[in-house]
Design an enzyme around this catalytic site. Structure first.
Site, short mmCIF file in Angstrom:
data_model
loop_
_atom_site.label_atom_id
_atom_site.label_comp_id
_atom_site.label_asym_id
_atom_site.label_seq_id
_atom_site.Cartn_x
_atom_site.Cartn_y
_atom_site.Cartn_z
N ASP A 99 0.82 -1.22 0.00
CA ASP A 99 0.00 0.00 0.00
C ASP A 99 0.85 1.26 0.00
OD1 ASP A 99 0.94 -0.20 2.66
OD2 ASP A 99 -0.93 -1.11 3.32
N GLU A 145 -9.76 -2.08 5.37
CA GLU A 145 -10.43 -1.84 6.65
C GLU A 145 -11.67 -2.74 6.80
OE1 GLU A 145 -9.04 -0.01 8.76
OE2 GLU A 145 -8.14 1.78 7.90
N HIS A 153 -7.37 -4.99 10.22
CA HIS A 153 -7.10 -4.73 8.81
C HIS A 153 -5.77 -5.34 8.37
CE1 HIS A 153 -4.93 -0.80 10.02
NE2 HIS A 153 -4.03 -1.48 9.37
N ASN A 200 -7.75 -3.11 14.37
CA ASN A 200 -9.12 -3.44 14.00
C ASN A 200 -9.20 -4.63 13.04
OD1 ASN A 200 -8.15 -2.33 11.65
ND2 ASN A 200 -9.66 -0.67 11.52
#
Length: 244
Positions: A67, A143, A138, A136
């Site tokens: 990313d 996400e 990811h 979380n």
């Protein structure tokens, strides 16, 4: 999914680096999928030490990063292009023309993502994909959502991710709100996945990834379905796992 127990961050980093170095030694022209953030830095430092000793050679290796922040130039100190050079590439004998990171400087999201998908597919996808996991759940910048993503795409970062990444910026307002990321489907095409996790803050995400239902509300849970996924995690990150 295989879980490798590590004592602490340093031990986790060595164990992850062992797997990566073995891949490079067994296949010198391998394709590595790489990650950024604080988790893999220790593994990169260990690989640099082994390179300096002559134990591992990166001359023929190609890399594809997961990313990049949208809107940052390649030379921006906060970009993942810069991160990879500063923390890894500048310290080993890799050919920089063989290293690839999504082009965050291209504000045309559709074009930037389509081009990165084309490159990764043309290369044949990673032999080994290194991942971290967010608080979380990811992976990359995928996400929690109501579906698993496919190819490279532009994402709006959640407030929890922005807050977690703000430690790397002077001010939380400086953290980009969007990023380009490989999709979950692309990640799953890797022939081997190594996901590293350290610290108590990752414990719930690691438990959900390894022992919870496969659901896009925890993107990392999809890794339960991969045929060759190794979790390398320390005691704190595994503290909530029932079999840890």
């Amino acid at each position: 999914m295989k879980i490798i127990h590590a004592k602490d961050y340093a031990d986790m980093s060595r164990k992850a680096a062992n797997i990566i170095s073995a891949q490079v030694i067994l296949k010198p022209d391998c394709i590595l999928g790489l990650a950024t953030g604080s988790t893999p830095i220790g593994a990169y430092q260990q690989l640099i030490k082994w390179y300096e000793k002559g134990d591992v050679d990166f001359a023929q290796v190609s890399t594809y990063n997961l990313d990049e922040y949208r809107g940052l130039s390649h030379d921006d100190p906060q970009s993942y292009h810069f991160f990879m050079r500063d923390n890894f590439f500048n310290h080993i004998n890799i050919d920089l023309s063989r290293t690839h990171v999504p082009d965050g400087s291209n504000t045309d999201a559709a074009a930037a993502c389509a081009e990165y998908d084309r490159m990764v597919a043309a290369a044949g996808y990673p032999d080994l994909q290194l991942l971290g996991i967010g608080n979380n759940g990811h992976i990359g910048f995928n996400e929690p959502d109501d579906h698993f993503s496919a190819g490279t795409h532009c994402v709006d970062l959640t407030e929890s991710t922005i807050e977690a990444n703000s430690r790397l910026f002077d001010n939380i307002d400086d953290v980009p709100r969007q990023a380009y990321t490989m999709g979950v489907q692309t990640i799953m095409y890797a022939r081997m996945i190594v996901i590293a996790a350290s610290g108590e803050k990752k414990a719930q995400a690691v438990r959900d990834m390894c022992f919870g239902p496969v659901t896009p509300s925890c993107p990392a849970s999809i890794l339960q379905l991969h045929t060759n996924c190794v979790v390398v995690a320390d005691e704190a990150a595994l503290s909530l796992c029932p079999e840890a």
